[in-house]
Design a protein around this motif. Sequence first.
Motif, short mmCIF file in Angstrom:
data_model
loop_
_atom_site.label_atom_id
_atom_site.label_comp_id
_atom_site.label_asym_id
_atom_site.label_seq_id
_atom_site.Cartn_x
_atom_site.Cartn_y
_atom_site.Cartn_z
N ALA A 28 0.85 -1.19 0.00
CA ALA A 28 0.00 0.00 0.00
C ALA A 28 0.88 1.24 0.00
CB ALA A 28 -0.91 -0.01 1.23
N ALA A 29 0.49 2.22 -0.78
CA ALA A 29 1.23 3.48 -0.83
C ALA A 29 0.99 4.27 0.45
CB ALA A 29 0.80 4.29 -2.04
N VAL A 30 2.01 5.01 0.85
CA VAL A 30 1.92 5.94 1.98
C VAL A 30 2.11 7.33 1.40
CG1 VAL A 30 3.04 6.70 4.11
CG2 VAL A 30 2.78 4.25 3.64
N SER A 80 13.37 17.77 3.27
CA SER A 80 12.64 16.93 4.22
C SER A 80 11.53 16.14 3.54
CB SER A 80 12.01 17.79 5.32
OG SER A 80 13.01 18.42 6.09
N ILE A 81 11.40 14.90 3.92
CA ILE A 81 10.30 14.05 3.44
C ILE A 81 9.32 13.94 4.59
CG2 ILE A 81 9.63 11.78 2.58
CD1 ILE A 81 12.49 11.52 1.46
N LEU A 82 8.10 14.39 4.35
CA LEU A 82 7.07 14.45 5.40
C LEU A 82 5.97 13.46 5.09
CD1 LEU A 82 6.72 18.33 5.39
CD2 LEU A 82 8.16 16.99 6.90
N GLN A 83 5.41 12.91 6.14
CA GLN A 83 4.22 12.07 5.97
C GLN A 83 3.05 13.01 5.76
OE1 GLN A 83 3.68 9.05 8.90
NE2 GLN A 83 2.16 7.99 7.67
N ALA A 84 2.34 12.84 4.67
CA ALA A 84 1.24 13.76 4.33
C ALA A 84 -0.02 13.43 5.13
CB ALA A 84 0.94 13.69 2.85
#
Length: 157
Positions: free
Chosen positions: A143-145, A153-157
Amino acid sequence: MTTPNARSASRRAVLAGACSACAAALAGCARYGTSNGLAGSPAQGAAYSSPAGTGSSAAANAPAVLAKTTDIPVGGGLILTDKKIVITQPQAGTFHAFTAICTHLGCILNTVSGGTINCPFHGSKYSIVNGSVVNGPAPLPLAAVSITVQGTSILQA
Ligand code: FES
């Protein structure tokens, strides 16, 4: 006759038992590239949590920083074992994130190499491009996150 709930509970019990070894074997965060497959620092996954000492409600509502773009090798990926997320960079500047939970029996994926995200237990492999199954027995893609990239920076949306 077995009820659907009984079957579901039984399946969960099997899955939990099958992966107790996974939890014991895998801890922390591992980084894997395409050239040498060497693991990075076990503490990397925890190094990019919210800034300490902010204390404001705005900070509490800010999306979680998962990693820095420089942490993700081109053609490879970074597994955040504690968050059960894998971030990949198939091409320079293109980032994807998926759940790091194998769709076969629910074990945590532990390496990224040769263009695939790999499960150590029964050999399932998933594409770093779209999480599709490259090698079974995994029955389903990862499943995509949702993530966003802001600067480095890579942030969780
Ligand atoms: S748990 Fe069986 S291949 Fe991953």
